[in-house]
Design an enzyme around this catalytic site. Structure first.
Site, PDB file in Angstrom:
ATOM      1  N   ARG A  51       0.822  -1.209   0.000  1.00  0.00           N
ATOM      2  CA  ARG A  51       0.000   0.000   0.000  1.00  0.00           C
ATOM      3  C   ARG A  51       0.858   1.261   0.000  1.00  0.00           C
ATOM      4  NH1 ARG A  51      -5.083  -2.303   0.705  1.00  0.00           N
ATOM      5  NH2 ARG A  51      -6.584  -0.862   1.588  1.00  0.00           N
ATOM      6  N   ARG A  91     -21.536  -2.255  -3.262  1.00  0.00           N
ATOM      7  CA  ARG A  91     -20.800  -3.500  -2.979  1.00  0.00           C
ATOM      8  C   ARG A  91     -21.358  -4.210  -1.754  1.00  0.00           C
ATOM      9  NH1 ARG A  91     -14.328  -3.638  -2.666  1.00  0.00           N
ATOM     10  NH2 ARG A  91     -14.511  -2.273  -0.859  1.00  0.00           N
ATOM     11  N   ARG A 136     -10.478   6.640   2.790  1.00  0.00           N
ATOM     12  CA  ARG A 136      -9.669   5.573   2.164  1.00  0.00           C
ATOM     13  C   ARG A 136      -9.116   6.019   0.816  1.00  0.00           C
ATOM     14  NH1 ARG A 136     -13.881   1.290   1.717  1.00  0.00           N
ATOM     15  NH2 ARG A 136     -12.314   0.006   0.711  1.00  0.00           N
TER      16      ARG A 136
HETATM   17  P1  AMP Z   1      -9.022  -3.373   1.614  1.00  0.00           P
HETATM   18  O1  AMP Z   1      -9.926  -4.545   1.805  1.00  0.00           O
HETATM   19  O2  AMP Z   1      -7.806  -3.705   0.781  1.00  0.00           O
HETATM   20  O3  AMP Z   1      -9.742  -2.147   1.130  1.00  0.00           O
HETATM   21  O4  AMP Z   1      -8.442  -3.021   3.065  1.00  0.00           O
HETATM   22  C1  AMP Z   1      -9.313  -2.654   4.121  1.00  0.00           C
HETATM   23  C2  AMP Z   1      -8.507  -1.995   5.230  1.00  0.00           C
HETATM   24  O5  AMP Z   1      -7.525  -2.909   5.736  1.00  0.00           O
HETATM   25  C3  AMP Z   1      -7.686  -0.774   4.811  1.00  0.00           C
HETATM   26  O6  AMP Z   1      -8.462   0.414   4.812  1.00  0.00           O
HETATM   27  C4  AMP Z   1      -6.603  -0.757   5.885  1.00  0.00           C
HETATM   28  O7  AMP Z   1      -7.107  -0.282   7.122  1.00  0.00           O
HETATM   29  C5  AMP Z   1      -6.315  -2.241   6.062  1.00  0.00           C
HETATM   30  N1  AMP Z   1      -5.267  -2.706   5.137  1.00  0.00           N
HETATM   31  C6  AMP Z   1      -5.391  -3.635   4.144  1.00  0.00           C
HETATM   32  N2  AMP Z   1      -4.223  -3.824   3.513  1.00  0.00           N
HETATM   33  C7  AMP Z   1      -3.323  -2.999   4.093  1.00  0.00           C
HETATM   34  C8  AMP Z   1      -1.946  -2.724   3.881  1.00  0.00           C
HETATM   35  N3  AMP Z   1      -1.256  -3.333   2.918  1.00  0.00           N
HETATM   36  N4  AMP Z   1      -1.348  -1.806   4.693  1.00  0.00           N
HETATM   37  C9  AMP Z   1      -2.010  -1.201   5.682  1.00  0.00           C
HETATM   38  N5  AMP Z   1      -3.317  -1.394   5.934  1.00  0.00           N
HETATM   39  C10 AMP Z   1      -3.984  -2.291   5.145  1.00  0.00           C
END
Ligand code: AMP
Length: 232
Positions: A103, A142, A186
């Site tokens: 990320r 979603r 986000r």
């Molecule tokens: P996502 O499902 O990829 O949208 O991730 C949901 C949430 O999980 C994000 O908003 C972050 O809080 C956390 N998260 C997921 N992947 C990461 C990552 N690589 N680094 C830091 N936080 C993460």
């Protein structure tokens, strides 16, 4: 398109290590699911792993819960350890699809370092370039399955039975962080790190831009065709 997971014509990949990059709502999770079924390599979503830890109230789950609810990144060391352990599992020996990791540039560097130690590297980074209006529409409609992580959309990809997962019959939910205010946060968090990440992979010559605005079916077809022609 969760039914594609039952695909009988899975093509075993000969070492395909992919990273999917792009904003929330770009369709990374959906493509990762169908690519995973097609090439028989695991879909590794840090978001899914962290949400499961939160649901199960593990130590890590308790630590990351408040970051996730606010739409902020959880600390790099936590996610990096999760990913490094996960890619070391036997089912990832022929490849994997990383969705939601790295990320930021720091995570990308940590990942490369860890893979270098195993004498492997990322083959391709797919950047899902996606317009803001598509992102908003996708995220607001979603719905996800809290049990098997299948992804649906109320309009574009509804389940056969209202609000029930086709695959495992659990009740579908809207992710807490898909509510409007958290989505804004986000997107801002994503935007801040995007340039650094794209720059990092551009210099390594493994970045490929794809259109996150395409329908899931169209993008999947185009990815498959390009992998067939030029490899991952
Ligand atoms: P996502 O499902 O990829 O949208 O991730 C949901 C949430 O999980 C994000 O908003 C972050 O809080 C956390 N998260 C997921 N992947 C990461 C990552 N690589 N680094 C830091 N936080 C993460």
């Amino acid at each position: 398109m969760p039914e594609s997971n039952n695909s009988k014509k899975g093509k075993k990949s000969n070492g395909m290590r992919l990273v999917l990059l792009g904003p929330p709502g770009a369709g990374k999770g959906t493509q990762a699911e169908v690519l995973s079924a097609e090439y028989e390599i695991p879909h590794i979503s840090t978001g899914d792993i962290l949400r499961e830890a939160v649901r199960e109230e593990t130590e890590i789950g308790k630590e990351v819960n408040s970051f996730m609810e606010r739409g902020e990144l959880v600390p790099d060391n936590i996610v990096t350890e999760i990913v490094v352990n996960r890619v070391a599992k036997p089912d990832a020996s022929r490849g994997f699809i990383l969705d939601g990791y790295p990320r930021n540039k720091g995570q990308a560097e940590s990942l490369d370092k860890a893979l270098e130690g195993k004498k492997i590297r990322i083959d391709r980074v797919l950047y899902f370039k996606t317009s803001q209006s598509v992102i908003i529409k996708r995220l607001s409609g979603r719905r996800v399955c809290p049990k098997c992580n299948s992804i649906y959309h109320l309009k574009n990809n509804p389940p056969k039975k209202d609000e029930i997962c086709d695959r495992c019959a659990s009740k579908l939910l809207q992710r807490k962080d898909d509510k409007e205010d958290t989505v804004k946060k986000r997107l801002a968090v994503y935007k801040e790190a995007e340039e650094g990440l794209l720059g990092y992979y551009k210099t390594k010559n493994i970045l490929k831009e794809v259109s996150g605005d395409l329908s899931a079916e169209k993008l999947f077809r185009s990815l498959k065709a390009s992998f067939k022609k030029e490899g991952p």
